[in-house]
Design an enzyme around this catalytic site. Structure first.
Site, PDB file in Angstrom:
ATOM      1  N   GLU A 106       0.051  -0.852   0.034  1.00  0.00           N
ATOM      2  CA  GLU A 106       0.020  -0.064   0.169  1.00  0.00           C
ATOM      3  C   GLU A 106       0.531   1.024  -0.162  1.00  0.00           C
ATOM      4  O   GLU A 106       0.472   2.346  -0.649  1.00  0.00           O
ATOM      5  CB  GLU A 106      -0.969  -0.054   0.984  1.00  0.00           C
ATOM      6  CG  GLU A 106      -1.628  -1.243   1.476  1.00  0.00           C
ATOM      7  CD  GLU A 106      -1.811  -1.925   1.712  1.00  0.00           C
ATOM      8  OE1 GLU A 106      -0.797  -2.773   1.362  1.00  0.00           O
ATOM      9  OE2 GLU A 106      -2.637  -3.225   1.816  1.00  0.00           O
ATOM     10  N   PHE A 109     -10.961  -6.860  14.229  1.00  0.00           N
ATOM     11  CA  PHE A 109      -9.991  -7.378  13.797  1.00  0.00           C
ATOM     12  C   PHE A 109      -9.324  -6.469  12.906  1.00  0.00           C
ATOM     13  O   PHE A 109     -10.689  -5.867  11.946  1.00  0.00           O
ATOM     14  CB  PHE A 109     -10.253  -8.628  12.645  1.00  0.00           C
ATOM     15  CG  PHE A 109      -9.077  -8.948  12.021  1.00  0.00           C
ATOM     16  CD1 PHE A 109      -7.738 -10.033  12.480  1.00  0.00           C
ATOM     17  CD2 PHE A 109      -9.659  -9.460  10.399  1.00  0.00           C
ATOM     18  CE1 PHE A 109      -6.900 -10.524  11.603  1.00  0.00           C
ATOM     19  CE2 PHE A 109      -8.585  -9.815   9.831  1.00  0.00           C
ATOM     20  CZ  PHE A 109      -7.233 -10.091  10.473  1.00  0.00           C
ATOM     21  N   GLN A 110      -8.526  -6.437  11.920  1.00  0.00           N
ATOM     22  CA  GLN A 110      -7.622  -5.341  11.177  1.00  0.00           C
ATOM     23  C   GLN A 110      -8.260  -3.736  11.882  1.00  0.00           C
ATOM     24  O   GLN A 110      -8.756  -2.918  11.055  1.00  0.00           O
ATOM     25  CB  GLN A 110      -7.781  -5.656  10.191  1.00  0.00           C
ATOM     26  CG  GLN A 110      -6.935  -6.858  10.144  1.00  0.00           C
ATOM     27  CD  GLN A 110      -7.003  -7.107   8.207  1.00  0.00           C
ATOM     28  OE1 GLN A 110      -8.163  -6.933   7.281  1.00  0.00           O
ATOM     29  NE2 GLN A 110      -6.007  -7.326   8.103  1.00  0.00           N
ATOM     30  N   LYS A 142     -16.818  -1.081   6.584  1.00  0.00           N
ATOM     31  CA  LYS A 142     -17.792  -1.650   5.806  1.00  0.00           C
ATOM     32  C   LYS A 142     -18.504  -2.009   5.548  1.00  0.00           C
ATOM     33  O   LYS A 142     -19.264  -2.013   4.347  1.00  0.00           O
ATOM     34  CB  LYS A 142     -17.154  -2.877   6.442  1.00  0.00           C
ATOM     35  CG  LYS A 142     -17.348  -4.313   5.078  1.00  0.00           C
ATOM     36  CD  LYS A 142     -17.025  -5.654   6.289  1.00  0.00           C
ATOM     37  CE  LYS A 142     -17.648  -6.950   4.398  1.00  0.00           C
ATOM     38  NZ  LYS A 142     -17.824  -8.344   5.841  1.00  0.00           N
ATOM     39  N   MET A 167      24.608   8.540   0.782  1.00  0.00           N
ATOM     40  CA  MET A 167      24.130  10.034   1.330  1.00  0.00           C
ATOM     41  C   MET A 167      24.610   9.290   3.617  1.00  0.00           C
ATOM     42  O   MET A 167      25.658  10.742   3.420  1.00  0.00           O
ATOM     43  CB  MET A 167      23.224  10.283   1.592  1.00  0.00           C
ATOM     44  CG  MET A 167      22.607  11.573   1.686  1.00  0.00           C
ATOM     45  SD  MET A 167      24.088  12.925   1.133  1.00  0.00           S
ATOM     46  CE  MET A 167      22.833  13.477  -0.127  1.00  0.00           C
TER      47      MET A 167
END
Lengths: 205, 563
Positions: B51, B113-114, B163, B471
């Site tokens: 993501e 959950f999640q 949802k 760097m």
């Protein structure tokens, strides 16, 4: 955030009183307080409540002027979409008040003295029990600090202060005068954006 | 009016806003949305591999096209993976719309959950965010979100939808109007302030324009050129402002900052009036604040009032949109020649040509970038990661148009290059897009090579491979007594990695290979990865050490240059 120190309050000569008119929506208080944390502005007190217009809240913030250039405080607040209007009252001739509830130890010997002190400060007794009284006082911070100091020798069991609310003297206001156009208000209503009966399972403020 | 479910309303809203591409990854709570996607063939979904890359792709898409970029993640880890990409967009003010699913309303706040409180998490790194609790709020939230993301000072906006709100039915009515009482960007600029600014510029002996990302987002390149030409004001840009003023222009003096050009830094330091336009006087650009040119009067033009006076006190503040303000300012200023001032900077550039590429037998990264510039005739869109290669890409490619350089300037997000290049290529089909990477940062997002194959995107990837986090090595050499710790990094055989994905891999081992592999990559129709085995020890110069002033710009030490 820092709030009270000894005696409840710090001297206020370096602080600013900022009033923000905000949308009354879930999360708005979190957005405001998060902004202060993020930018390192110290809040001395913060009060929030409804306004003269439905759907808007008024937040009164006393901010430590040393940690926060008041112009930056205003501009950063304006960046929040839910903040509609910001006013800095510091330079205005304003009425600033807070309310305190003070629970003081009291017994038959000293109760009378305590009541007399309260009456000098035009404070009210709102509860009385055998071992304590609750005194309610309204005024500016200095007055409340003064009363607290007078009561300390008797033993303060609990002190609860609201923080400052303020208003400019005269006709000037911090109100948002602009009304929502009717057509748009209808869309908002039909889309259910400002629904009173909507219960959120949680709200972040 | 039509009765639709929440998922349909989301996709209808996107269509109304003209958003036809989303970079996303499915998960449990966004399945209702994915279930609905086939009903909307006009919306292209690009399946990413992580993501974070979805957010960078949306960002690259936005930066290349000027339009809103959309990314999508599921609840919990899907949403938190977006955070780095959202913050990257936030720091560089780009219009990314992030859409996330969340657990059903009944489970919100119950640590389901999640579940992640993504509106809380992203509050400080979004311009605004929404937790939409009813299907009939979706259309207005989407409309407002796109409006907020793309107007004023652009920025990311997140819309979080539980949802069961995707599944809930509501009457769909597209709100034609928006009324955000707390959001009305000032665009016109205060007439009195513009007059004051013009007077200051007219009286100035050594004025300089520092133009930023705001010129690009304000689509004000032409207006900037007109102003600079009329009053003969030299222009330097910030790193993100590169391309906002054509670098081939006579008045262009490169860009300033930590690795900016010596003459740009000294011109900023020697100016008597600094005109900052669409930039925020950031520390990487300005050096130590209290050591920056104390004699300069600052005119600051920006659309975000909070930027004015934040880091520097300003002589003339102008809040407005560069495209609206600059023509008014140009109309007020007098025509001038300023030959002495311009000669002074020209002389400085002659004496300190920061962009000179040394003749060596070794493959210098500067040479690779310069060759790439020549081979592509300066037309390619360049997306970079963060580190040494980013600075070389900024220095040694010459940019003529806005949106040509796509780079994470504010947050400095390694691994930005490949996903950003993918987003840019999606936005610019048929155009040449190069991702310039370091061998360290490339390993952060290289899984997105799969997207190049899936979507048949002809992105060319150039890895500046020196076997170091370059760097880090440079800083440890210069400021930590050469105590190299975790600076050296191993890497896989990048060509084999490319081939494993079905992508052509090329390697340039010698300097003489460079033009040939670039030509070969350009001739190949599909994506190509080139592993440039560059000189391992090269450092980025000039340099303003952290906490130093622009006037203390260091040039490449003779010992290094003689290598």
């Amino acid at each position: 955030m820092t709030t009270s120190t000894e005696n409840g309050y710090r001297p206020h000569h370096l602080s600013h009183t900022v009033v923000a008119i905000v949308e009354d929506k879930p999360g708005v208080l979190m957005r405001v307080s998060s902004l202060f944390r993020r930018r390192g502005f110290n809040i001395e007190s913060l009060t929030v409540g409804p306004t003269e217009e439905k759907g808007l809240s008024r937040i009164t913030i006393v901010v430590d002027g040393e940690s926060a250039p008041v112009e930056q405080v205003e501009k950063q607040l304006y960046k929040l979409i839910d903040v509609i209007k910001v006013s800095d009252l510091s330079s205005e001739d304003m009425v600033a008040r807070e309310l305190a509830l003070i629970k003081v130890r009291a017994n038959n010997l000293n109760r009378h003295e305590i009541l007399e002190i309260a009456s000098v400060f035009r404070a009210d007794i709102v509860d009385m029990a055998t071992g304590s009284v609750i005194i309610q006082v309204v005024g500016d911070e200095a007055k409340i600090d003064g009363l607290v100091k007078m009561l300390e020798p008797y033993g303060i069991r609990e002190l609860s202060r609201t923080g400052r609310v303020a208003m400019v003297r005269g006709t000037k206001t911090t109100t948002v005068h602009e009304r929502e156009p009717e057509q748009i208000a209808r869309v908002h209503a039909s889309q259910g954006r400002r629904v009173d009966d909507m219960e959120l399972p949680f709200s972040s403020d | 009016m039509a009765r639709l479910n929440g998922a349909q309303i989301v996709l209808e809203s996107l269509q109304r806003e003209g958003i036809d591409t989303m970079f996303g990854y499915p998960g449990g709570v966004v399945l209702p949305l994915y279930d609905t996607l086939p009903q909307y063939p006009g919306i292209r979904h690009i399946l990413v591999r992580h993501e974070q890359a979805a957010a960078h792709m949306a960002d690259g898409y936005a930066r290349a096209s000027g339009r809103v970029g959309l990314c999508l993640g599921t609840s919990g880890p899907g949403a938190t993976n977006l955070v780095t990409g959202i913050c990257t967009a936030w720091m560089d003010s780009t219009p990314v719309l992030a859409l996330t699913g969340n657990v059903t309303r009944a489970l919100l706040g119950k640590d389901g959950f999640q579940e992640a409180d993504i509106t809380g998490i992203t509050q400080p790194i979004t311009k605004h965010n929404y937790l939409v609790m009813r299907a009939d709020n979706i259309a207005m939230s989407m409309r407002e979100a796109v409006h907020i993301a793309s107007t004023g000072r652009p920025g990311p906006v997140l819309v979080d939808i539980p949802k069961d709100v995707f599944q809930e039915e509501a009457e769909f009515e597209w709100p034609e109007q928006i009324n955000l009482r707390g959001y009305r960007p000032t665009t016109e600029g205060h007439a009195g302030m513009i007059k004051r600014a013009a007077k200051l510029i007219d009286e100035a002996k050594r004025p300089i324009i520092i133009s930023g990302h705001g010129i690009i987002w304000g689509d004000a390149q032409k207006e900037l050129v007109d102003l600079a030409e009329k009053a003969n004001i030299p222009v330097i840009t910030t790193f993100l402002g590169i391309g906002g003023f054509p670098e081939s222009h006579d008045l262009s003096y490169g860009w300033l900052g930590m690795h900016g050009m010596y003459y740009a830094n000294h011109a900023a330091d020697g100016a008597d009036v600094v005109i900052g336009i669409g930039m925020r006087f950031d520390d990487r650009a300005m050096g130590r604040f209290n050591a920056f040119n104390p004699n300069a009067k600052i005119i600051h033009i920006d659309i975000d009032p909070a930027e004015i006076g934040k880091n520097f006190s300003t002589a003339v503040p102008i809040v407005g949109d560069a495209k609206r303000v600059l023509p008014k300012l140009a109309a007020e200023v007098k025509e001038q020649r300023r030959p002495e001032w311009i000669r002074w900077i020209d002389q400085l550039r002659e004496d300190h040509p920061s962009l000179h590429v040394r003749e060596t037998r070794r493959m210098l990264p500067q040479y690779v970038m310069r060759t790439l510039y020549e081979e592509t005739q300066g037309n390619a869109t360049i997306a970079t990661g963060v580190g040494q290669h980013q600075m070389w890409a900024g220095q040694h490619y010459i940019y003529k148009r806005p949106r040509q350089l796509i780079s994470s300037g504010g947050l400095g997000t390694m691994g930005f290059e490949l996903p950003a290049a993918i987003g840019a290529q999606v936005a610019l089909p048929g155009q040449e897009v190069w991702a310039i990477a370091g061998d360290g940062g490339f390993q952060m997002t290289m899984q997105e090579l799969a997207v190049l194959v899936d979507e048949q995107l002809p992105v060319k990837i150039a890895i500046m491979n020196n076997g170091y986090l370059g760097m880090i090595r440079q800083w440890q050499e210069l400021f930590y007594d050469k105590n190299l710790v975790s600076a050296s990094i191993t890497q896989p055989d990048f060509c084999k990695i490319a081939e494993a994905y079905g992508i052509k891999g090329l390697r340039a081992e010698h300097k003489s290979d460079v033009p040939r592999v670039i030509q070969e990559a350009r001739e190949h129709r599909g994506p190509v990865l080139i592993d440039f085995m560059i000189d391992q020890e090269e450092n980025v110069w000039p340099m303003v050490p952290a906490g130093a002033a622009l006037s203390e710009t260091l040039e490449q030490p003779a010992s290094e240059a003689a290598r």
